[in-house]
Design an enzyme around this catalytic site. Structure first.
Site, short mmCIF file in Angstrom:
data_model
loop_
_atom_site.label_atom_id
_atom_site.label_comp_id
_atom_site.label_asym_id
_atom_site.label_seq_id
_atom_site.Cartn_x
_atom_site.Cartn_y
_atom_site.Cartn_z
N ASN A 9 0.87 -1.18 0.00
CA ASN A 9 0.00 0.00 0.00
C ASN A 9 0.90 1.23 0.00
OD1 ASN A 9 -1.76 2.07 0.58
ND2 ASN A 9 -2.32 1.33 2.62
N LYS A 11 0.19 4.28 -0.20
CA LYS A 11 -0.40 5.47 0.44
C LYS A 11 -0.15 6.71 -0.44
CE LYS A 11 -0.04 3.12 4.81
NZ LYS A 11 0.11 3.17 6.26
N HIS A 95 -9.37 1.05 5.16
CA HIS A 95 -8.06 1.23 5.81
C HIS A 95 -8.21 2.17 7.00
CE1 HIS A 95 -3.95 2.47 6.55
NE2 HIS A 95 -3.59 1.34 5.98
N GLU A 97 -6.52 4.55 8.05
CA GLU A 97 -6.32 5.98 7.77
C GLU A 97 -7.57 6.60 7.15
OE1 GLU A 97 -2.62 5.43 5.68
OE2 GLU A 97 -1.73 4.83 7.59
N GLU A 167 -5.19 -5.13 10.68
CA GLU A 167 -4.13 -4.15 10.90
C GLU A 167 -4.38 -3.42 12.22
OE1 GLU A 167 -2.22 -2.84 6.99
OE2 GLU A 167 -4.06 -1.71 7.15
N GLY A 173 2.65 2.10 10.76
CA GLY A 173 3.58 3.21 10.59
C GLY A 173 4.31 3.61 11.87
N SER A 213 3.69 -2.35 10.28
CA SER A 213 5.15 -2.41 10.47
C SER A 213 5.78 -3.73 10.04
CB SER A 213 5.52 -2.06 11.92
OG SER A 213 5.07 -0.76 12.24
#
Ligand code: PGA
Length: 250
Positions: A9, A11, A95, A97, A167, A173, A213
């Site tokens: 991904n 991003k 996701h 985010e 996730e 991240g 991660s």
């Protein structure tokens, strides 16, 4: 036997030229592995070119998001048919985010899931708890709600072939990876939920990726867990060497 699926991904990283060079370098380093499927999810602006560049490689294309409407006055939005027209086979939905920074809720994700499936795009359906939810003992409730509401009204036949990605938000991240045991526990919980909601057959055949991660150094141990079927990779997919390293270690 379920395939391992490694998806990158990207991003909001890489303009068109940067995308071209990253794809070239992934292709130069890629080793085809029998039971490992490779997917990249560049930003919208690079999808068309990416699709041309990967046409002679064992790499599939995903988008990072999608609108649930077909067309019309939805400024800035991208439809399923637009994604298909540039060669996408997959789309990442829900996701964390998108959920936390752009206010998407389970209902929005559910509408997107239905639109992706009816458009013959394979969803990569993301779920995961925050640190606060984990520490307050709410983790399983949160995940169950995300799964139940995200998949509401979707039949077994429609869901078959879809990918799930667990996730934990606190691992995305941050460099803080879930331990293989922590991840395995949640993956088994999700698979069991699929069994309850659908069937043993669907549960056994559904790919559930881990994300948060993932790096070449921790990939083998995570993906070696019985219910972890690959990885959704953020930071480490932006360099060909580490993305391919994860594929090699899967
Ligand atoms: P990360 O991101 O690998 O940088 O933690 C994972 C993701 O958001 O899919």
């Amino acid at each position: 036997m379920r395939k391992k699926v490694i998806a990158g991904n990207w991003k909001m990283n890489n303009d068109l030229n940067e995308s071209i060079s990253l794809i070239k370098s992934i292709k130069e380093n890629l080793v085809d592995r029998d039971n490992v499927k490779v997917i990249i999810a560049p930003p919208f602006t690079s999808l068309d070119r990416a699709s041309q560049l990967i046409s002679d490689a064992n790499i599939s294309l995903s988008a990072q998001n999608m609108c649930y409407e077909d067309s019309g006055a939805f400024t800035g939005a991208i439809s399923a048919s637009m994604l298909k027209s540039v060669g996408c086979e997959y789309v990442i939905l829900g996701h964390s985010e998108r959920r936390t920074l752009f206010g998407e809720n389970n209902g929005d994700v559910n509408k997107k899931m239905k639109k992706a499936i009816s458009s013959e795009l394979t969803p990569i359906f993301c779920i995961g708890e925050t640190l606060e939810e984990r520490e307050s003992g709410e983790m399983k409730n949160v995940i169950e709600k995300q799964v139940r509401e995200g998949l509401d009204g979707i039949s077994e036949a429609e869901l078959s072939g879809a990918i799930l990605a667990y996730e934990p938000v606190w691992a995305i991240g941050t460099g803080k990876v879930a331990t293989p045991d922590q991840a395995q526990e949640v993956h088994a919980f999700i698979r069991n939920l699929l069994k309850e909601l659908y069937s043993e057959n669907l549960a056994n055949n559904t790919v559930i990726q881990y994300g948060g991660s993932v790096k070449p150094e921790n990939a083998a141990e995570l993906i070696g867990q019985p219910d972890i079927d690959g990885a959704l990779v953020g930071g480490a997919c932006l360099k060909a060497e580490s993305f391919v390293g994860i594929i090699k270690n899967a």
